[in-house]
Scaffold this motif. Sequence first.
Motif, PDB file in Angstrom:
ATOM      1  N   PRO A  65       0.835  -1.218   0.000  1.00  0.00           N
ATOM      2  CA  PRO A  65       0.000   0.000   0.000  1.00  0.00           C
ATOM      3  C   PRO A  65       0.858   1.251   0.000  1.00  0.00           C
ATOM      4  N   THR A  66       0.372   2.285  -0.622  1.00  0.00           N
ATOM      5  CA  THR A  66       1.040   3.581  -0.636  1.00  0.00           C
ATOM      6  C   THR A  66       0.050   4.635  -0.138  1.00  0.00           C
ATOM      7  N   PRO A  67       0.556   5.771   0.315  1.00  0.00           N
ATOM      8  CA  PRO A  67      -0.336   6.825   0.819  1.00  0.00           C
ATOM      9  C   PRO A  67      -0.915   7.716  -0.274  1.00  0.00           C
ATOM     10  N   GLU A  68      -0.619   7.429  -1.560  1.00  0.00           N
ATOM     11  CA  GLU A  68      -0.993   8.360  -2.617  1.00  0.00           C
ATOM     12  C   GLU A  68      -2.487   8.656  -2.655  1.00  0.00           C
ATOM     13  N   ARG A  69      -3.312   7.608  -2.604  1.00  0.00           N
ATOM     14  CA  ARG A  69      -4.748   7.845  -2.713  1.00  0.00           C
ATOM     15  C   ARG A  69      -5.276   8.619  -1.503  1.00  0.00           C
ATOM     16  N   ILE A  70      -4.764   8.316  -0.322  1.00  0.00           N
ATOM     17  CA  ILE A  70      -5.194   9.036   0.874  1.00  0.00           C
ATOM     18  C   ILE A  70      -4.816  10.512   0.780  1.00  0.00           C
ATOM     19  N   LEU A  71      -3.612  10.783   0.281  1.00  0.00           N
ATOM     20  CA  LEU A  71      -3.195  12.174   0.114  1.00  0.00           C
ATOM     21  C   LEU A  71      -4.077  12.897  -0.896  1.00  0.00           C
ATOM     22  N   ARG A  72      -4.455  12.192  -1.970  1.00  0.00           N
ATOM     23  CA  ARG A  72      -5.339  12.817  -2.951  1.00  0.00           C
ATOM     24  C   ARG A  72      -6.698  13.129  -2.333  1.00  0.00           C
ATOM     25  N   LEU A  73      -7.213  12.195  -1.532  1.00  0.00           N
ATOM     26  CA  LEU A  73      -8.509  12.419  -0.898  1.00  0.00           C
ATOM     27  C   LEU A  73      -8.438  13.560   0.110  1.00  0.00           C
ATOM     28  N   ASN A 127      -6.554  16.034   0.095  1.00  0.00           N
ATOM     29  CA  ASN A 127      -6.404  17.301  -0.624  1.00  0.00           C
ATOM     30  C   ASN A 127      -7.500  17.492  -1.675  1.00  0.00           C
ATOM     31  N   GLY A 128      -8.590  16.767  -1.528  1.00  0.00           N
ATOM     32  CA  GLY A 128      -9.645  16.819  -2.532  1.00  0.00           C
ATOM     33  C   GLY A 128     -10.253  18.197  -2.709  1.00  0.00           C
ATOM     34  N   TYR A 129     -10.173  19.042  -1.674  1.00  0.00           N
ATOM     35  CA  TYR A 129     -10.718  20.395  -1.794  1.00  0.00           C
ATOM     36  C   TYR A 129      -9.979  21.215  -2.847  1.00  0.00           C
ATOM     37  N   LEU A 170      -6.133  17.305 -13.350  1.00  0.00           N
ATOM     38  CA  LEU A 170      -7.437  16.685 -13.105  1.00  0.00           C
ATOM     39  C   LEU A 170      -7.992  15.979 -14.339  1.00  0.00           C
ATOM     40  N   GLY A 171      -7.327  16.153 -15.479  1.00  0.00           N
ATOM     41  CA  GLY A 171      -7.782  15.505 -16.698  1.00  0.00           C
ATOM     42  C   GLY A 171      -8.912  16.225 -17.401  1.00  0.00           C
ATOM     43  N   LEU A 172      -9.150  17.486 -17.043  1.00  0.00           N
ATOM     44  CA  LEU A 172     -10.229  18.250 -17.666  1.00  0.00           C
ATOM     45  C   LEU A 172      -9.744  19.119 -18.820  1.00  0.00           C
ATOM     46  N   VAL A 173      -8.437  19.360 -18.881  1.00  0.00           N
ATOM     47  CA  VAL A 173      -7.835  20.137 -19.962  1.00  0.00           C
ATOM     48  C   VAL A 173      -6.625  19.369 -20.469  1.00  0.00           C
ATOM     49  N   GLU A 174      -6.412  19.412 -21.771  1.00  0.00           N
ATOM     50  CA  GLU A 174      -5.283  18.722 -22.391  1.00  0.00           C
ATOM     51  C   GLU A 174      -4.294  19.754 -22.936  1.00  0.00           C
ATOM     52  N   LEU A 179     -21.306  26.351  -7.414  1.00  0.00           N
ATOM     53  CA  LEU A 179     -22.087  26.157  -6.189  1.00  0.00           C
ATOM     54  C   LEU A 179     -21.295  25.357  -5.157  1.00  0.00           C
ATOM     55  N   LYS A 180     -20.647  24.255  -5.594  1.00  0.00           N
ATOM     56  CA  LYS A 180     -19.914  23.414  -4.657  1.00  0.00           C
ATOM     57  C   LYS A 180     -18.694  24.130  -4.082  1.00  0.00           C
ATOM     58  N   LEU A 181     -18.119  25.038  -4.841  1.00  0.00           N
ATOM     59  CA  LEU A 181     -17.028  25.850  -4.308  1.00  0.00           C
ATOM     60  C   LEU A 181     -17.498  26.619  -3.079  1.00  0.00           C
ATOM     61  N   GLY A 182     -18.727  27.130  -3.146  1.00  0.00           N
ATOM     62  CA  GLY A 182     -19.274  27.863  -2.008  1.00  0.00           C
ATOM     63  C   GLY A 182     -19.663  26.985  -0.835  1.00  0.00           C
TER      64      GLY A 182
END
Length: 339
Positions: free
Chosen positions: A14-22, A24-26, A75-79, A109-112
């Motif tokens: 196991p690595t901490p990568e996914r936990i760190l991503r979660l 820092n999800g904000y 985030l994979g939203l822009v190339e 909205l979710k930003l707020g």
Amino acid sequence: MMPEATLGTSGDQPTPERILRLANGYWATGILGVAASHALFTHLEAGVDTAERLAAGAGISQRGVEALLDGLVGLGLVELRDGRYRNSDEASAFLVEGKPDCLSDFAKLKLGHVDSLKALPEVVHDGAPPTATVEVADNPHWEKLVTALAAQSVPAARIAADLLRIADAGEISIFDIGGGSGVYSAVWLGLNPAARSTQLDWRPINAIARRLVAERRVADRFSCVDGDFHTTDFGTAVYDIAVYSNIAHQEGPEDNMAIFAKVRGALKPRGTLVVSDYIVDDTRSGPPFALIFAAEMLLKSRRGRTWRRADYQAWLAKAGFEDVSFHPTPTPATLIIAR
């Protein structure tokens, strides 16, 4: 943040990568919400493809745009290709302003909402929030929430229309309970020029729905009843189809059962109820979005939760519905067709 070299990627360790991503999800919420606020996806869609030109078009700093673009690429939203930026297919479909399925308002909205998470520890301790925002008619948040949620419901409304053959159904009467933006009515009335729809919701929300339905040019066949669906009479054998979209998750079991019983009485003998909601498996092991959304209802309602398929089946059977089927959609919502 932990250096990349210490994350570890070998073997099955196991690595901490996914936990760190979660944790820092904000960051993702912030990057997406701010990019939507400055219409970056709309500018990119129009061919504005460098940080310098985007900064000028959006009226913000080039350093700020560069940071947003880095984040959006991550985030994979822009190339990024040959020094030029472009929307990903997802961003092009769902984040460009003016498109019917655009979710930019929802991202803003979710930003707020990020700040509201500070109350979650206390709400978890107490089991309910001191004030339930989804249960207050005149809360000003409805104006932003109702319009932001409209685009989310469009795909489900279209799929339900196909399942029920709305376009070919002729003169039908539709009853949308807690209809919010009126998106189901707008989509279905647009497909069937002989259909009519009535929405029951609080007065401030119906005012929003009238405006949005008018923009779709079907307002002449859309009417509203101002009231609380918990206490308002639905009538007897009046409607061909009833809709209960994104409501069940904010209600407790007793209220949902009571609503379904009232709906059964309001439908004609061969009438159909359409439920759309975030529904979890009977084992509460998935799907992920519906499970995570349960915390949102803990934070914003007194008795709401994401409910299991078995819960809906039991409630609907008790209300007198004999034929119940579940249908996936491209969104996190599942459709229920009950007759």
